[in-house]
Scaffold this motif. Structure first.
Motif, PDB file in Angstrom:
ATOM      1  N   PRO A  66       0.872  -1.172   0.109  1.00 25.87           N
ATOM      2  CA  PRO A  66      -0.097  -0.103   0.450  1.00 25.87           C
ATOM      3  C   PRO A  66       0.983   1.283  -0.263  1.00 25.87           C
ATOM      4  O   PRO A  66       1.479   1.276   0.835  1.00 25.87           O
ATOM      5  CB  PRO A  66      -0.907   0.334   1.385  1.00 25.87           C
ATOM      6  CG  PRO A  66      -0.060  -0.889   2.221  1.00 25.87           C
ATOM      7  CD  PRO A  66       0.580  -1.961   1.094  1.00 25.87           C
ATOM      8  N   ASP A 100      -4.915   5.032   3.396  1.00 26.42           N
ATOM      9  CA  ASP A 100      -6.244   4.768   2.642  1.00 26.42           C
ATOM     10  C   ASP A 100      -5.637   3.226   1.667  1.00 26.42           C
ATOM     11  O   ASP A 100      -6.780   2.468   2.020  1.00 26.42           O
ATOM     12  CB  ASP A 100      -7.016   5.673   2.035  1.00 26.42           C
ATOM     13  CG  ASP A 100      -7.080   7.205   2.755  1.00 26.42           C
ATOM     14  OD1 ASP A 100      -7.632   6.819   4.491  1.00 26.42           O
ATOM     15  OD2 ASP A 100      -7.408   7.207   2.527  1.00 26.42           O
ATOM     16  N   GLU A 101      -5.038   3.366   1.794  1.00 29.26           N
ATOM     17  CA  GLU A 101      -4.616   1.227   0.370  1.00 29.26           C
ATOM     18  C   GLU A 101      -4.690   0.444   1.383  1.00 29.26           C
ATOM     19  O   GLU A 101      -5.456  -0.563   1.249  1.00 29.26           O
ATOM     20  CB  GLU A 101      -3.592   2.148  -0.270  1.00 29.26           C
ATOM     21  CG  GLU A 101      -4.087   2.705  -1.622  1.00 29.26           C
ATOM     22  CD  GLU A 101      -2.512   2.622  -2.740  1.00 29.26           C
ATOM     23  OE1 GLU A 101      -2.037   1.495  -2.590  1.00 29.26           O
ATOM     24  OE2 GLU A 101      -2.152   3.891  -3.943  1.00 29.26           O
ATOM     25  N   ALA A 151      -6.270  -0.364   4.385  1.00 30.27           N
ATOM     26  CA  ALA A 151      -7.380  -0.128   4.605  1.00 30.27           C
ATOM     27  C   ALA A 151      -8.438  -1.193   4.134  1.00 30.27           C
ATOM     28  O   ALA A 151      -8.870  -1.912   4.031  1.00 30.27           O
ATOM     29  CB  ALA A 151      -7.863   0.727   5.237  1.00 30.27           C
ATOM     30  N   THR A 152      -7.731  -0.346   2.545  1.00 31.76           N
ATOM     31  CA  THR A 152      -9.063  -1.179   1.308  1.00 31.76           C
ATOM     32  C   THR A 152      -8.130  -2.732   1.535  1.00 31.76           C
ATOM     33  O   THR A 152      -9.094  -3.859   0.873  1.00 31.76           O
ATOM     34  CB  THR A 152      -8.766  -0.657   0.416  1.00 31.76           C
ATOM     35  OG1 THR A 152      -8.867   1.323   0.413  1.00 31.76           O
ATOM     36  CG2 THR A 152      -9.075  -0.887  -0.957  1.00 31.76           C
ATOM     37  N   GLN A 153      -6.758  -2.795   1.512  1.00 30.10           N
ATOM     38  CA  GLN A 153      -6.090  -4.567   1.670  1.00 30.10           C
ATOM     39  C   GLN A 153      -6.214  -4.423   2.563  1.00 30.10           C
ATOM     40  O   GLN A 153      -6.607  -5.765   2.141  1.00 30.10           O
ATOM     41  CB  GLN A 153      -4.374  -3.732   1.097  1.00 30.10           C
ATOM     42  CG  GLN A 153      -3.915  -3.347   0.122  1.00 30.10           C
ATOM     43  CD  GLN A 153      -2.624  -3.275  -0.372  1.00 30.10           C
ATOM     44  OE1 GLN A 153      -1.746  -4.169   0.726  1.00 30.10           O
ATOM     45  NE2 GLN A 153      -2.127  -2.647  -1.712  1.00 30.10           N
ATOM     46  N   GLU A 202      -8.968  -4.942   4.018  1.00 32.47           N
ATOM     47  CA  GLU A 202     -10.644  -5.576   4.020  1.00 32.47           C
ATOM     48  C   GLU A 202     -10.799  -6.455   3.340  1.00 32.47           C
ATOM     49  O   GLU A 202     -11.006  -7.649   2.594  1.00 32.47           O
ATOM     50  CB  GLU A 202     -11.500  -4.375   3.416  1.00 32.47           C
ATOM     51  CG  GLU A 202     -12.927  -4.575   3.044  1.00 32.47           C
ATOM     52  CD  GLU A 202     -14.266  -3.461   2.564  1.00 32.47           C
ATOM     53  OE1 GLU A 202     -15.061  -3.299   2.419  1.00 32.47           O
ATOM     54  OE2 GLU A 202     -13.222  -2.594   2.594  1.00 32.47           O
ATOM     55  N   ALA A 203     -10.097  -6.644   1.812  1.00 35.22           N
ATOM     56  CA  ALA A 203      -9.910  -7.652   0.708  1.00 35.22           C
ATOM     57  C   ALA A 203      -9.138  -8.940   1.269  1.00 35.22           C
ATOM     58  O   ALA A 203      -9.762 -10.123   0.852  1.00 35.22           O
ATOM     59  CB  ALA A 203      -8.981  -7.264  -0.122  1.00 35.22           C
ATOM     60  N   GLN A 235     -11.754 -10.929   3.615  1.00 39.21           N
ATOM     61  CA  GLN A 235     -12.792 -10.821   2.858  1.00 39.21           C
ATOM     62  C   GLN A 235     -11.855 -12.591   1.747  1.00 39.21           C
ATOM     63  O   GLN A 235     -13.077 -13.289   2.465  1.00 39.21           O
ATOM     64  CB  GLN A 235     -13.593 -10.167   1.685  1.00 39.21           C
ATOM     65  CG  GLN A 235     -14.377  -9.793   2.368  1.00 39.21           C
ATOM     66  CD  GLN A 235     -14.303  -7.887   1.169  1.00 39.21           C
ATOM     67  OE1 GLN A 235     -14.048  -8.175  -0.032  1.00 39.21           O
ATOM     68  NE2 GLN A 235     -15.207  -7.555   1.299  1.00 39.21           N
ATOM     69  N   TYR A 283      -8.339   7.324  11.934  1.00 37.45           N
ATOM     70  CA  TYR A 283      -8.225   5.982  11.079  1.00 37.45           C
ATOM     71  C   TYR A 283      -8.359   5.214  11.350  1.00 37.45           C
ATOM     72  O   TYR A 283      -8.785   4.090  11.364  1.00 37.45           O
ATOM     73  CB  TYR A 283      -7.089   6.545  10.309  1.00 37.45           C
ATOM     74  CG  TYR A 283      -6.222   5.222   9.459  1.00 37.45           C
ATOM     75  CD1 TYR A 283      -6.768   5.310   8.163  1.00 37.45           C
ATOM     76  CD2 TYR A 283      -5.471   4.809   9.494  1.00 37.45           C
ATOM     77  CE1 TYR A 283      -6.164   4.309   7.575  1.00 37.45           C
ATOM     78  CE2 TYR A 283      -5.106   3.704   9.378  1.00 37.45           C
ATOM     79  CZ  TYR A 283      -5.474   3.366   8.212  1.00 37.45           C
ATOM     80  OH  TYR A 283      -5.226   2.033   6.923  1.00 37.45           O
TER      81      TYR A 283
END
Length: 545
Positions: A200, A204-205, A207-209, A211-212, A215, A282
């Motif tokens: 990342p 922010d990236e 956090a997105t990672q 989540e991915a 999942q 954050y």
């Protein structure tokens, strides 16, 4: 020692020992009664191997690390005695108790001579009481220190340590290049399972990672867990992340928590800033989304490590030494799929920054009573050799040539095959820190060193991390806050009260025990505890200059 180098060191000694009081007068360097001194070397200089001319013993506050508990039979201890005529009267303190015990020892007048592992700013509270030695009065006797400060251009970092009396009381560990260590270790295999192949670039990236990854790996309880909350919540992660949010946090608050606004030319209190709110928001968002373990703000190191090793989390706070431990833990659990990788600290809304003074490490202070001892000059020479000479730094990091490492004609060092540290010889039966005592922050001032030595023991992955971190910009170094005795006492009380509120509420905000809608109420609590008085006090010292 060449004459030109000696002249340069002498000139720098005048600069680094000269001190200006509030009235503008210059104080003389400290004097040593040479007739009473024993053990010192008459011709000690840059390039000289220190060996006391008779056995000497120095009191040492030893930070006992749980990963390598102290042993009296360590090679480093034996060689310091046999080769350098130096032994120690140890005050051994567990790492978790170091700050508290050190404060008690200094305040009670029972502090040992030498006290390593103290960060700039932490010494300030003890200055007015006269318990600490103004080491700036004596650096003329420390040629290696003076030589490196000049050659590496670190004069501003040293000037920043001066107190109201114009003197400084702490000798910092110093790096030729910035050597940040702390970040996040990720399970790269789980990242790849989620289709993620790039680290990342921003928080922010990240956090997105997370989540991915969660999942794609439903067996995970959380994507991320932090393990360093020894004295404050998530102290190393928040410290590493904070500059990228335009603030200070975690262990970065130990120096006082004051943020320097270079444009405005004044200080403000970092934990009340918009940047600190963004930082806390954050990580609170990660908890709220079920991505970060809420126990991160309180859990013991071992608990976090167990979670990572068991596969219940996919990322954990880390440094280059911890990476090796994580991999060993996976091997012990039989997990052959786990691939651990440490990411460069991501950029944030403020940009991509390192904390100010990033070439300065935790350092060393001396009890004022040390100057009264008949081996004081020998002590100064020993400290100068061990912590600032190339030879002493190599000894403390690598050990003894022929015993713990070899060196080829090009100067490349190689650990003996049966010794490991930081994964250089995975599976070796001995470990350089645990079994020999070298590569230990007590002997190396948190490993401050030359670029060559800093990188000499690093794996390629760590060098890549270091190079990536050095692409960041260093925040401006703030001016020194030179409190007089009365101001220091007032500032110390205010700082302690404020930091208690900050730590309690940082944890509460992150885990959701206190909603972020109450941020203004939190700031009002800081104001009620004297925040503005604290800031005004610091800014008033600028007006006195």
């Amino acid at each position: 020692m060449k004459a030109t180098a000696g002249i340069a060191a002498s000139a720098l000694a005048v600069t680094l020992t000269a001190c200006t009081s509030g009235g503008g007068g210059e104080a003389a360097s400290g004097e040593i009664d040479m007739e009473s001194q024993v053990g010192y070397m008459e011709n000690f200089d840059v390039g000289t191997t220190f060996k006391a001319t008779e056995p000497v013993e120095f009191g040492l506050l030893y930070r006992d690390h749980p990963d390598y508990p102290f042993r009296a039979d360590w090679s480093v201890v034996q060689h310091l005695e046999q080769d350098h005529n130096v032994t120690f009267d140890y005050v051994n303190v567990p790492l978790a108790d170091l700050q508290t015990r050190r404060s008690v020892l200094i305040s009670s007048g029972e502090a040992p001579d030498i006290m390593p592992s103290i960060y700039a700013g932490e010494e300030r509270q003890f200055v007015s009481g006269g318990a600490l030695l103004p080491i700036s009065d004596y650096v003329e006797h420390m040629p290696n220190f003076l030589d490196k400060i000049e050659r590496w251009g670190l004069e501003a970092e040293i000037e920043n340590l001066r107190q109201a009396d114009g003197k400084y009381y702490l000798l910092p560990g110093i790096h030729e290049i910035a050597k940040p260590q702390y970040s996040i270790a990720i399970r790269k295999d789980l990242w790849e399972k989620a289709g993620l192949t790039e680290d990342p670039a921003t928080w922010d990236e990240f956090a997105t990672q997370l989540e991915a990854v969660k999942q794609a790996n439903p067996e995970l309880e959380y994507a991320f867990s932090d393990k360093w909350s020894i004295n404050s919540p998530m102290e190393q992660t928040l410290n590493a992340a904070a500059p990228n949010f335009g603030t200070l946090a975690g262990v970065g608050l130990n120096g006082g928590g004051l943020w320097w606004d270079e444009e405005a030319g004044e200080f403000s209190y970092a934990p009340a800033s918009d940047g600190y709110r963004e930082l806390v928001t954050y990580f609170a968002g990660l908890v709220e989304a079920g991505l970060m373990d809420p126990e991160s703000v309180t859990q013991q190191m071992e608990t976090g490590e167990q979670k990572f090793a068991s596969g219940s989390v996919a990322a954990i706070s880390s440094n280059d030494q911890e990476l090796v431990k994580y991999r060993a833990n996976f091997e012990q659990t039989g997990n052959t799929e786990a691939e651990v990788h440490q990411i460069v600290v991501p950029a944030g809304p403020y940009g991509s920054y390192l904390a100010p003074g990033s070439r300065r490490e935790s350092g060393i202070v001396f009890a004022a009573s040390a100057a009264e001892q008949d081996d004081f000059l020998a002590m100064l020479q020993f400290v100068d050799w061990l912590y600032y000479s190339d030879e002493g730094l190599e000894f403390a990091k690598w050990g003894v040539e022929g015993e713990t490492y070899t060196k080829d004609a090009s100067g490349k060092r190689t650990l003996m095959e049966d010794i490991d540290v930081n994964g250089l010889n995975p599976g070796a039966p001995k470990e350089l820190r645990k079994d020999f005592g070298y590569h230990n922050g007590v002997w190396m001032l948190a490993h401050g060193s030359t670029e060559d030595l800093d990188k000499s023991m690093l794996r390629e992955e760590v060098i890549a991390f270091l190079d990536g971190m050095n692409e960041k910009e260093e925040l401006p170094l703030p001016p020194a806050i030179a409190y007089d005795e009365m101001q220091q006492e007032q500032a110390g009380l205010l700082q302690t009260n404020l930091l208690d509120i900050v730590n309690q509420n940082t944890a509460a905000f992150i885990v959701g025990d206190r909603p972020l809608s109450e941020w203004d109420a939190y700031v009002a609590e800081l104001e009620g505890a004297g925040m503005q008085d604290y800031v005004d006090l610091a800014n008033s010292t600028l007006e006195q200059e």
